[in-house]
Write a protein that holds these residues in place. Sequence first.
Motif, PDB file in Angstrom:
ATOM      1  N   ASN A  87      -3.810   4.328   7.043  1.00 40.92           N
ATOM      2  CA  ASN A  87      -3.324   5.074   5.879  1.00 40.92           C
ATOM      3  C   ASN A  87      -2.196   5.991   6.335  1.00 40.92           C
ATOM      4  O   ASN A  87      -1.752   5.917   7.479  1.00 40.92           O
ATOM      5  N   THR A 140       0.743   4.822   0.282  1.00 41.05           N
ATOM      6  CA  THR A 140      -0.276   5.774   0.749  1.00 41.05           C
ATOM      7  C   THR A 140      -0.226   7.095   0.001  1.00 41.05           C
ATOM      8  O   THR A 140      -1.245   7.784  -0.110  1.00 41.05           O
ATOM      9  N   CYS A 145      -2.317  11.937  13.781  1.00 41.74           N
ATOM     10  CA  CYS A 145      -1.252  11.296  13.006  1.00 41.74           C
ATOM     11  C   CYS A 145       0.019  11.168  13.848  1.00 41.74           C
ATOM     12  O   CYS A 145       0.260  11.980  14.749  1.00 41.74           O
ATOM     13  N   CYS A 190       0.843  -1.191   0.000  1.00 44.22           N
ATOM     14  CA  CYS A 190       0.000   0.000   0.000  1.00 44.22           C
ATOM     15  C   CYS A 190       0.879   1.243   0.000  1.00 44.22           C
ATOM     16  O   CYS A 190       1.512   1.575   1.006  1.00 44.22           O
ATOM     17  N   TRP A 223      -2.167  10.540   1.418  1.00 41.93           N
ATOM     18  CA  TRP A 223      -3.412  10.070   1.998  1.00 41.93           C
ATOM     19  C   TRP A 223      -4.360   9.473   0.959  1.00 41.93           C
ATOM     20  O   TRP A 223      -5.558   9.341   1.223  1.00 41.93           O
ATOM     21  N   THR A 224      -3.848   9.102  -0.196  1.00 41.63           N
ATOM     22  CA  THR A 224      -4.729   8.625  -1.261  1.00 41.63           C
ATOM     23  C   THR A 224      -5.070   7.145  -1.147  1.00 41.63           C
ATOM     24  O   THR A 224      -6.021   6.678  -1.777  1.00 41.63           O
ATOM     25  N   SER A 225      -4.303   6.377  -0.370  1.00 41.53           N
ATOM     26  CA  SER A 225      -4.555   4.938  -0.255  1.00 41.53           C
ATOM     27  C   SER A 225      -4.523   4.508   1.212  1.00 41.53           C
ATOM     28  O   SER A 225      -3.835   5.111   2.040  1.00 41.53           O
ATOM     29  N   GLY A 226      -5.278   3.451   1.498  1.00 44.46           N
ATOM     30  CA  GLY A 226      -5.294   2.865   2.831  1.00 44.46           C
ATOM     31  C   GLY A 226      -5.841   1.454   2.745  1.00 44.46           C
ATOM     32  O   GLY A 226      -6.201   0.978   1.666  1.00 44.46           O
ATOM     33  N   SER A 268      -3.871   5.455  12.227  1.00 48.25           N
ATOM     34  CA  SER A 268      -4.633   4.210  12.386  1.00 48.25           C
ATOM     35  C   SER A 268      -5.869   4.498  13.226  1.00 48.25           C
ATOM     36  O   SER A 268      -5.776   5.122  14.290  1.00 48.25           O
ATOM     37  N   TYR A 270       0.951   9.289   5.006  1.00 47.70           N
ATOM     38  CA  TYR A 270       1.475  10.329   4.116  1.00 47.70           C
ATOM     39  C   TYR A 270       2.855   9.896   3.630  1.00 47.70           C
ATOM     40  O   TYR A 270       3.827   9.909   4.383  1.00 47.70           O
TER      41      TYR A 270
END
Length: 301
Positions: free
Chosen positions: A264, A170, A234, A168, A173-176, A213, A266
């Motif tokens: 997810n 990330t 975060c 993954c 912040w586009t993926s999680g 998380s 940064y």
Amino acid sequence: MNKLLLQLGTRVFTCVAIISLTACTLPWMQEEDIYDITSKFKATWNVHENFERHGDGSITFYSVKYGGLVGLVREHNLPVDWSGYESITFEFEDTTQVETQLLIGNVMRSWGKRGINKLTCYFDGLDMRQVDQVVLQTAEPTILTIKRVRLTPVTTSWNSRVVWKGNCNTEEWTSGFVVKPEKLRDAKEGDKIEFVFSTDTSDPKRSYWLLKSVYNSTEHTLEGNKNEQNEWGCTMVGQKATSYRIRLTARDAKELRSRGIFVNGYFVNLTQVNLLTKIRSADQPGEESEEEKASKGYRWE
């Protein structure tokens, strides 16, 4: 004869006095904390900040924004091996009025929220074999009195079980991804969740990397690393960090068993999540969690 007896008596008294003095001083000598490294903090990063050391060993730090109180921990001008330690703790005289940040080279970068009187940062999963300095920073100018900085030796071994594996990236912040609750059905208070990753350093101008998380399908972050979370929930990780661990509270364990966890970040590339449980021997059963004690009929007042 009387003179001889007097000399002999004087010698015996002197020996007894020396033995008594030694016996009295030995407990004081044994109380020295070999893990206390407060005395290593002898410099600042910014010429506009300063510090003063007190008779009890504590330090008052007059900080500027993202300057730094520096602990030089080298020995014989060489980096030291801290792989035998599990954490470092800063104890403050009063609760902090601003956010704080701890840096250990490029390996560790840990955030401390305002309003805490102790900041403990765990070395879990990090390569601590080449440590040369520790830096405490503040997000705004402030006055901090540090009572003690202490290392804690490793005392516990852990079993590791993979609960998620993949790739993954990330990015911003586009993926999680979700670790399903059935994978965490045996999670309990005191266990750890370990995130294995690499940081995306493709942009030389990028200076920080973040993980987040939450209990899946909620906005609530895990409690176990609450003191390390910034105002958006975060946590910062170091540029060369390869893993990050969270010690689960009783609520964390309960929520993860019922909901799972959503992860997810940064510009962090996650590849694995592990559940770590303590290895307990017959001689050293370890400390029981509140849940375990409750299940055995312990009464909490």
